[in-house]
Design an enzyme around this catalytic site. Structure first.
Site, PDB file in Angstrom:
ATOM      1  N   GLY A  46       0.789  -1.135  -0.138  1.00 28.73           N
ATOM      2  CA  GLY A  46      -0.017  -0.011   0.053  1.00 28.73           C
ATOM      3  C   GLY A  46       0.883   1.178  -0.103  1.00 28.73           C
ATOM      4  O   GLY A  46       1.933   1.239  -0.855  1.00 28.73           O
ATOM      5  N   GLU A  47       0.697   1.889   0.897  1.00 29.72           N
ATOM      6  CA  GLU A  47       1.526   3.254   0.931  1.00 29.72           C
ATOM      7  C   GLU A  47       1.975   3.263   2.660  1.00 29.72           C
ATOM      8  O   GLU A  47       1.262   3.525   3.375  1.00 29.72           O
ATOM      9  CB  GLU A  47       0.664   4.427   0.621  1.00 29.72           C
ATOM     10  CG  GLU A  47       1.395   5.499  -0.342  1.00 29.72           C
ATOM     11  CD  GLU A  47       2.373   6.280   0.588  1.00 29.72           C
ATOM     12  OE1 GLU A  47       3.715   6.592   0.335  1.00 29.72           O
ATOM     13  OE2 GLU A  47       2.211   6.649   1.812  1.00 29.72           O
ATOM     14  N   SER A  48       3.161   3.084   2.724  1.00 30.39           N
ATOM     15  CA  SER A  48       3.765   2.987   4.012  1.00 30.39           C
ATOM     16  C   SER A  48       3.586   4.296   5.088  1.00 30.39           C
ATOM     17  O   SER A  48       3.404   4.006   6.210  1.00 30.39           O
ATOM     18  CB  SER A  48       5.450   2.666   3.952  1.00 30.39           C
ATOM     19  OG  SER A  48       5.931   3.529   3.267  1.00 30.39           O
ATOM     20  N   CYS A  77       6.034  -5.271   0.263  1.00 26.38           N
ATOM     21  CA  CYS A  77       6.389  -3.927  -0.385  1.00 26.38           C
ATOM     22  C   CYS A  77       6.285  -2.709   0.781  1.00 26.38           C
ATOM     23  O   CYS A  77       7.075  -2.692   1.686  1.00 26.38           O
ATOM     24  CB  CYS A  77       5.171  -3.649  -1.310  1.00 26.38           C
ATOM     25  SG  CYS A  77       5.706  -2.871  -2.672  1.00 26.38           S
ATOM     26  N   ARG A  95      12.787   3.602  -0.924  1.00 25.48           N
ATOM     27  CA  ARG A  95      11.401   3.746  -1.464  1.00 25.48           C
ATOM     28  C   ARG A  95      11.233   4.092  -2.854  1.00 25.48           C
ATOM     29  O   ARG A  95      12.009   4.802  -3.411  1.00 25.48           O
ATOM     30  CB  ARG A  95      10.622   4.534  -0.246  1.00 25.48           C
ATOM     31  CG  ARG A  95      10.374   4.088   0.914  1.00 25.48           C
ATOM     32  CD  ARG A  95       9.655   5.069   1.646  1.00 25.48           C
ATOM     33  NE  ARG A  95       8.337   5.174   1.291  1.00 25.48           N
ATOM     34  CZ  ARG A  95       7.439   6.066   1.667  1.00 25.48           C
ATOM     35  NH1 ARG A  95       7.720   6.702   2.601  1.00 25.48           N
ATOM     36  NH2 ARG A  95       6.083   6.205   1.221  1.00 25.48           N
ATOM     37  N   ILE A 124       4.888  -2.860  -7.597  1.00 26.93           N
ATOM     38  CA  ILE A 124       4.023  -1.588  -7.794  1.00 26.93           C
ATOM     39  C   ILE A 124       4.732  -0.683  -7.076  1.00 26.93           C
ATOM     40  O   ILE A 124       4.772  -0.630  -5.802  1.00 26.93           O
ATOM     41  CB  ILE A 124       2.565  -2.015  -7.290  1.00 26.93           C
ATOM     42  CG1 ILE A 124       2.140  -3.285  -8.275  1.00 26.93           C
ATOM     43  CG2 ILE A 124       1.859  -0.703  -7.627  1.00 26.93           C
ATOM     44  CD1 ILE A 124       0.590  -3.349  -7.823  1.00 26.93           C
ATOM     45  N   ARG A 125       5.344   0.117  -7.597  1.00 26.28           N
ATOM     46  CA  ARG A 125       6.063   1.176  -7.057  1.00 26.28           C
ATOM     47  C   ARG A 125       6.640   0.815  -5.817  1.00 26.28           C
ATOM     48  O   ARG A 125       6.661   1.178  -4.564  1.00 26.28           O
ATOM     49  CB  ARG A 125       5.031   2.415  -6.525  1.00 26.28           C
ATOM     50  CG  ARG A 125       5.653   3.809  -6.777  1.00 26.28           C
ATOM     51  CD  ARG A 125       4.660   5.011  -6.594  1.00 26.28           C
ATOM     52  NE  ARG A 125       5.416   6.111  -6.456  1.00 26.28           N
ATOM     53  CZ  ARG A 125       5.302   7.122  -5.472  1.00 26.28           C
ATOM     54  NH1 ARG A 125       4.380   6.940  -4.465  1.00 26.28           N
ATOM     55  NH2 ARG A 125       5.939   8.346  -5.838  1.00 26.28           N
ATOM     56  N   HIS A 158       4.451  -7.973  -4.735  1.00 22.59           N
ATOM     57  CA  HIS A 158       3.062  -8.376  -4.146  1.00 22.59           C
ATOM     58  C   HIS A 158       2.663  -9.697  -4.599  1.00 22.59           C
ATOM     59  O   HIS A 158       1.777 -10.113  -5.665  1.00 22.59           O
ATOM     60  CB  HIS A 158       2.076  -7.470  -5.089  1.00 22.59           C
ATOM     61  CG  HIS A 158       2.079  -6.125  -4.365  1.00 22.59           C
ATOM     62  ND1 HIS A 158       0.963  -5.674  -3.631  1.00 22.59           N
ATOM     63  CD2 HIS A 158       2.785  -4.993  -4.627  1.00 22.59           C
ATOM     64  CE1 HIS A 158       0.929  -4.365  -3.389  1.00 22.59           C
ATOM     65  NE2 HIS A 158       2.391  -3.828  -3.710  1.00 22.59           N
ATOM     66  N   GLU A 160       0.474 -11.590  -3.777  1.00 22.59           N
ATOM     67  CA  GLU A 160      -1.210 -12.038  -3.340  1.00 22.59           C
ATOM     68  C   GLU A 160      -1.892 -11.628  -4.665  1.00 22.59           C
ATOM     69  O   GLU A 160      -2.949 -11.787  -4.947  1.00 22.59           O
ATOM     70  CB  GLU A 160      -1.722 -11.050  -2.392  1.00 22.59           C
ATOM     71  CG  GLU A 160      -1.932  -9.695  -2.553  1.00 22.59           C
ATOM     72  CD  GLU A 160      -0.776  -8.676  -2.720  1.00 22.59           C
ATOM     73  OE1 GLU A 160       0.570  -9.304  -2.425  1.00 22.59           O
ATOM     74  OE2 GLU A 160      -0.850  -7.311  -2.867  1.00 22.59           O
TER      75      GLU A 160
HETATM   76  N1  GLN Z   1       5.514   3.050  -2.937  1.00 22.40           N
HETATM   77  C1  GLN Z   1       4.880   2.300  -1.391  1.00 22.40           C
HETATM   78  C2  GLN Z   1       5.577   3.208  -0.404  1.00 22.40           C
HETATM   79  O1  GLN Z   1       6.710   3.620  -0.359  1.00 22.40           O
HETATM   80  C3  GLN Z   1       5.142   1.047  -1.462  1.00 22.40           C
HETATM   81  C4  GLN Z   1       4.377   0.460  -2.668  1.00 22.40           C
HETATM   82  C5  GLN Z   1       3.541  -0.778  -2.562  1.00 22.40           C
HETATM   83  O2  GLN Z   1       3.355  -1.189  -1.152  1.00 22.40           O
HETATM   84  N2  GLN Z   1       2.992  -1.461  -3.532  1.00 22.40           N
HETATM   85  O3  GLN Z   1       5.170   2.940   0.659  1.00 22.40           O
END
Ligand code: GLN
Length: 179
Positions: A46-48, A77, A95, A124-125, A158, A160
């Site tokens: 997700g987004e940390s 991630c 990151r 993903i990113r 990921h 999942e």
């Molecule tokens: N870019 C996200 C972060 O810095 C991590 C990306 C992800 O969990 N797919 O938290």
């Protein structure tokens, strides 16, 4: 056995589907009392930064860190970033190391299960593990994108999001102390 999946933000539903497929019970963790009686924890992608703020807002940050000190945890991630930030993985992480969201990709990887296996990994990113500081860390792929440090498992991708449950199966075995 029951695994808690942090469910404040990000890709938690698909993790539960994977655990269901493997016949493993799980619950979503949103409040401190959700941690009671769990055997292990999964921190999704997700987004940390956003996850961190929500952990603070819900009062989960200290209880979850305390739980993580004494139980198996799988971070994917953003979850891997949290484990590194909490000092539970001895790694340096960069990151968003492959660029913007649009630069996300999927790639075939060989992972060191018994027997070794090729899987498709979705980045993903994604973060990059820049440095490994402990000899306790096992690199479980051809590049350091999937690692284990004792009871902690972490992937920069990921697992999942594909159809292959091997990585979740590996985590369940780790939780059951079969590895
Ligand atoms: N870019 C996200 C972060 O810095 C991590 C990306 C992800 O969990 N797919 O938290």
């Amino acid at each position: 056995m029951r695994i808690g999946i942090l469910a404040l933000q990000g890709a938690y539903v698909k993790h539960q589907e994977m655990l269901n497929r493997l016949g493993c019970r799980s619950i979503f963790v949103r409040f401190p009392h959700d941690l009671v009686g769990l055997d292990a924890l999964l921190l999704p992608g997700g987004e940390s930064t956003s996850m961190h703020y929500q952990l603070v807002r819900t009062g989960l940050l200290s209880p979850i860190k305390e739980f993580a000190c004494s139980h198996p945890v799988f971070g994917t991630c953003a979850g891997l970033i949290l484990l590194a930030d909490w000092g539970l993985l001895d790694i340096t992480v960069a990151r968003n190391a492959y660029g913007r969201q649009a630069a996300s990709f999927s790639k075939e990887l060989e992972i060191k299960l018994t027997p070794p296996k090729k899987i498709e990994a979705v980045f993903i990113r994604a973060p990059k593990i820049e440095k490994i500081h402990s000899s306790e860390i096992e690199v479980l792929a051809d590049t350091p994108v999937f690692i284990r440090q004792g009871k902690y498992l972490a992937a920069t991708f990921h697992p999942e999001l594909t159809n292959d449950p091997s990585i979740h199966h590996y985590f369940i075995q780790l939780c059951e102390k079969k590895l």
